[in-house]
Structure formats: structure tokens, C-alpha cells
Design a protein around this motif. Sequence first.
Motif, PDB file in Angstrom:
ATOM      1  N   GLN A 128      46.577  22.252  83.097  1.00 15.25           N
ATOM      2  CA  GLN A 128      46.086  22.016  81.982  1.00 15.25           C
ATOM      3  C   GLN A 128      47.669  22.643  81.301  1.00 15.25           C
ATOM      4  O   GLN A 128      48.297  23.469  81.814  1.00 15.25           O
ATOM      5  CB  GLN A 128      44.753  21.915  80.782  1.00 15.25           C
ATOM      6  CG  GLN A 128      44.833  21.631  79.584  1.00 15.25           C
ATOM      7  CD  GLN A 128      43.633  22.339  78.457  1.00 15.25           C
ATOM      8  OE1 GLN A 128      43.209  22.011  78.906  1.00 15.25           O
ATOM      9  NE2 GLN A 128      44.452  22.411  77.454  1.00 15.25           N
ATOM     10  N   ASP A 162      50.286  22.581  78.319  1.00 15.38           N
ATOM     11  CA  ASP A 162      50.326  22.600  76.846  1.00 15.38           C
ATOM     12  C   ASP A 162      51.652  23.194  76.315  1.00 15.38           C
ATOM     13  O   ASP A 162      51.633  24.034  76.902  1.00 15.38           O
ATOM     14  CB  ASP A 162      49.487  22.817  75.615  1.00 15.38           C
ATOM     15  CG  ASP A 162      47.409  22.770  75.896  1.00 15.38           C
ATOM     16  OD1 ASP A 162      46.510  23.009  77.079  1.00 15.38           O
ATOM     17  OD2 ASP A 162      47.818  21.997  75.335  1.00 15.38           O
ATOM     18  N   GLU A 221      54.297  13.341  76.742  1.00 15.63           N
ATOM     19  CA  GLU A 221      53.036  12.886  77.217  1.00 15.63           C
ATOM     20  C   GLU A 221      52.189  11.839  77.765  1.00 15.63           C
ATOM     21  O   GLU A 221      50.855  11.721  77.942  1.00 15.63           O
ATOM     22  CB  GLU A 221      52.473  12.451  74.689  1.00 15.63           C
ATOM     23  CG  GLU A 221      52.300  13.382  74.410  1.00 15.63           C
ATOM     24  CD  GLU A 221      52.321  13.620  72.332  1.00 15.63           C
ATOM     25  OE1 GLU A 221      52.047  13.980  72.258  1.00 15.63           O
ATOM     26  OE2 GLU A 221      52.233  11.866  72.042  1.00 15.63           O
ATOM     27  N   GLY A 268      50.489  13.367  80.616  1.00 18.63           N
ATOM     28  CA  GLY A 268      49.741  13.937  80.389  1.00 18.63           C
ATOM     29  C   GLY A 268      49.028  15.571  79.475  1.00 18.63           C
ATOM     30  O   GLY A 268      48.385  16.781  79.602  1.00 18.63           O
ATOM     31  N   ARG A 321      49.836  17.634  76.502  1.00 16.07           N
ATOM     32  CA  ARG A 321      49.824  18.159  75.353  1.00 16.07           C
ATOM     33  C   ARG A 321      50.226  18.214  74.325  1.00 16.07           C
ATOM     34  O   ARG A 321      50.919  19.847  75.336  1.00 16.07           O
ATOM     35  CB  ARG A 321      48.223  18.783  74.815  1.00 16.07           C
ATOM     36  CG  ARG A 321      47.235  18.235  76.151  1.00 16.07           C
ATOM     37  CD  ARG A 321      45.926  18.248  76.327  1.00 16.07           C
ATOM     38  NE  ARG A 321      45.361  19.615  76.070  1.00 16.07           N
ATOM     39  CZ  ARG A 321      44.606  20.406  75.231  1.00 16.07           C
ATOM     40  NH1 ARG A 321      42.874  19.365  75.516  1.00 16.07           N
ATOM     41  NH2 ARG A 321      44.284  21.449  75.654  1.00 16.07           N
ATOM     42  N   TYR A 322      51.091  17.750  73.552  1.00 16.27           N
ATOM     43  CA  TYR A 322      52.554  18.855  72.699  1.00 16.27           C
ATOM     44  C   TYR A 322      51.840  18.729  71.170  1.00 16.27           C
ATOM     45  O   TYR A 322      51.013  18.251  70.334  1.00 16.27           O
ATOM     46  CB  TYR A 322      52.884  17.692  72.315  1.00 16.27           C
ATOM     47  CG  TYR A 322      54.529  17.723  71.378  1.00 16.27           C
ATOM     48  CD1 TYR A 322      54.907  19.407  71.841  1.00 16.27           C
ATOM     49  CD2 TYR A 322      54.940  16.471  70.663  1.00 16.27           C
ATOM     50  CE1 TYR A 322      56.050  19.223  71.547  1.00 16.27           C
ATOM     51  CE2 TYR A 322      55.892  17.367  70.033  1.00 16.27           C
ATOM     52  CZ  TYR A 322      56.357  19.086  69.969  1.00 16.27           C
ATOM     53  OH  TYR A 322      57.666  19.236  69.560  1.00 16.27           O
ATOM     54  N   HIS A 323      51.661  20.129  71.174  1.00 14.84           N
ATOM     55  CA  HIS A 323      51.073  20.801  69.311  1.00 14.84           C
ATOM     56  C   HIS A 323      53.340  21.153  68.765  1.00 14.84           C
ATOM     57  O   HIS A 323      53.166  22.378  68.841  1.00 14.84           O
ATOM     58  CB  HIS A 323      50.889  22.070  69.613  1.00 14.84           C
ATOM     59  CG  HIS A 323      49.685  21.761  71.033  1.00 14.84           C
ATOM     60  ND1 HIS A 323      48.151  21.173  70.625  1.00 14.84           N
ATOM     61  CD2 HIS A 323      49.709  21.901  71.981  1.00 14.84           C
ATOM     62  CE1 HIS A 323      47.425  21.304  72.051  1.00 14.84           C
ATOM     63  NE2 HIS A 323      48.186  21.938  72.947  1.00 14.84           N
TER      64      HIS A 323
END
Length: 383
Positions: free
Chosen positions: A180, A182, A207, A210, A212-214
Motif C-alpha cells: 500500500q 501513501d 492517483e 493507486g 493514496r494522496y493526502h
Amino acid sequence: MAQTVLILGGGVGGLVVAKRLRKTLPREHRVVVVERRPSFVFPPSLLWLITGGRNAEQISRPVSRLVSRGVEVVQGEITRIDPARREVVVDGRALAGDHLVIALGAEFAPELVPGLGEAGHNFCTLAGAEAVREAWAGFTGGRLVLLTASPVYQCPAAPYEAAMLLEHSSRKRNMREKTQIDLYSAEAAPMPVAGPEVSKAVRQMVESKGIRYHPEHQVTKADPAASTLEFANGAKATYDLLVYVPPHRAPKVVRESGLCGESGWISVDRGTLETKFPRVYALGDVVSIPLKLGKPLPKAGVFAHREAEAVARNIARAITGKGQSAAFDGEGECFIESGGGKAGFGGGNFYAEPVPEVKMRRPGFRWHAAKVLMEKGWLRRWF
Ligand SMILES: Cc1cc2nc3c(=O)[nH]c(=O)nc-3n(C[C@H](O)[C@H](O)[C@H](O)COP(=O)(O)OP(=O)(O)OC[C@H]3O[C@@H](n4cnc5c(N)ncnc54)[C@H](O)[C@@H]3O)c2cc1C
């Protein structure tokens, strides 16, 4: 009368000033570079190094090579700068110049975020990038977190590129499904100074893979024992591997020189790069150039290079009385590596008002090929 140009820093900007001046100035004038590192490392290539596409030797060159081109090299630590007298102290020895160019880059300060330095690896130095490569080689799946620990850092595209290159590498290593990814950024959007269109395009690139951008996650604390991060907005994150961009600040010797303004960086005339002291110039990452939109010109090698060209021409003109005066015009561009041999490309005029005029080209094989050519050409031309 013979004059001395003293250049502090043999990174991207310092090198360009030195070589340009050596080509232009008659031999009686001295061009002196002071640099602590024995080797120059081409920073854009560090991103290829982390996934094994380059090794240290391929992207490094000895600074001493400048000597055979007629540039004097002083290897050592600059511990004091007196801009009014254009004097510096290098390992206890005083040096002076008729013209002084400060190209000392940015200092990385992971210690400004408690725990950060021990929690992960940063790819902004050769040693850091090699540590990322090693950690990545041992990573077999889990949670990879990329982090920008402050909104102002060199090469605004770099963390987004690093995320996409590592994502591609995870697929090549058949561990994408177990990984995963991020990306937590202190800034509100990717490359915000380049404008909303570019930001949106880069965010989509990230994105679509896949990742995940915060955005707007300012890290406040890292706990290496628990593998956790805390953010100013109250959010928390866990990681198995942390890759970060550390907070940046002006180098200590510059902060102590009285040259820094309110921004914490050196203020200069945005065209000539002159400081408030006569015949003292500063360029590249060590300066902050405010733009009308309320943010500074990004810190990037392309700007350090072009600023250096303008400074070299103006110093040569001041010494010889020949040639045209020059001004840095705010033009710049960058490649954005997206993995799999592809890259996007963005460029334009960052001095355009009221907002920079920057256009983005879609990712393709040709932009990646262009970046490889740029790397080879740059290292050949300046060494
Ligand atoms: C991973 C990565 C990728 C990047 N990719 C790009 C890209 O694709 N395009 C782009 O435009 N930019 C890119 N950059 C940014 C670019 O590398 C910097 O903006 C650029 O190097 C700034 O040039 P400079 O001359 O101001 O500083 P630097 O190149 O950092 O040079 C400063 C020099 O000063 C020396 N120095 C500092 N303090 C002292 C002291 N007290 N005594 C002696 N010597 C000292 C340092 O050793 C250093 O060599 C990237 C950066 C990174 C980390």
C-alpha cells in the motif's frame, strides 16, 4: 587590475558560474570555488538510484576536475561569511574576493521534526538515496509511506516522482498487491506554484497508480519504535517503510552571516541576483524570490543554473567592461518521472504575473528519453 571571483558552493549553480566565468574572463583574473564535498552528485539522478537504475559512480564527478579547466578549487568547510568585506573563513583560513557568489544550497534539517531522522530515509543526498535503495531492496510488501516534512523543498516534483518510481518497481518485483503506498504532503497540492492545472495533472498521475494522496498533512512527530507519524491536523499514520523529504533551511553559515531576510533565506534582486551588499550575489536554493501569487519561486536546479548564467555574465561585464548585461527571466521546466520509462514535462514562465504561466505535457516515453539525455549532457558539459 586582476580580480578574484570567489564562489561559495560547487553544486549546480556554483559550477555553472565558475565554468562560464573561466571561459569568458582573461586568465589574469582568478575564479575560485569553495566546496566541502570532493564529488559533485547530479541530484535528478538520485531518483533513478533509489530503484537501482543508477549507481553512485554513474552520477558523480570529482570537483577537482575543474582545476584542469583553470578554476581554483578550495576543498573545505566555510565557517564564516562577511558579506560587507566579501571575506570568508574556510577551515580557519581567510579568503577574500572582489566579487562574491553565494551558491550554498539548502541545509536538510530532519531534527526539526522529533523522531523523523530515525524513522525513515530521505533521498535528497547520495547517502540518503543509497539508504532508500537498500531499504527498498529488503522491502517485501506492507505499507510504504512517502512524506514531505515541510511545504518548501528543492525540486517540488521529486517526492511525486519517487512515489511513482517505487510504485512501478513494486510491480516489477511482483509485490504491488502486497504494497500500500501513501503520500502525505505538507503542501496543499503537488507543485502548487506551477498552478492548478499542473497540480491537478500530477495528482491524477499519482492517483491513477493507486497511490493514496493526502495533501495538507504537516508532520509534527515520528515515532520510530512504533512506526507511526502524527500530523498537525490530528491525523496519524503507520508505515513499514518511510521515505521522506526533510525540512529545509538556509545553511548555518548563511544564517549566521546576517544575509537572511524574514523568509529565512537570502533576499536578492530577482533579475540580477545581487544582494544588498555590493558585488555580492546569491543564487539557487539559498535564496527566496517572492512571486506575486504569494509563494516563492520553487527551489530547483533549472533555476539555479539559469540564475548562474545571468550572474556570470554580469560579473564578466563588470570586470572586463565587455558584453551585454543579463537578467534571469523566471523561465524554467522540469521532467516528471512516472515510472515504466515514461515522464511528463512541465515548463513556462514563473515570473509571469499575476500567476506563473506553466504548461504540462502528458507523460510519454520521449520525455523520459529527454531527461536521460539531459543528465548525460549536463555531466559532460560541466565536467
Ligand atoms: C532527488 C532530487 C531530484 C531533483 N531533481 C531535480 C530536477 O529534475 N530538476 C531540477 O531543476 N532540480 C532538481 N532537484 C533540485 C536541485 O538539485 C537543486 O535545486 C539544485 O541542486 C540547487 O542548486 P544550488 O547550486 O543552489 O545548490 P546545491 O546544488 O545544493 O549546491 C550547494 C553546494 O554548497 C556546498 N556547501 C554547502 N554548505 C557548505 C559549507 N558550509 N562549506 C562548503 N560547502 C558547502 C554543498 O556541499 C553543495 O555542493 C532535485 C533535487 C533532489 C534532491
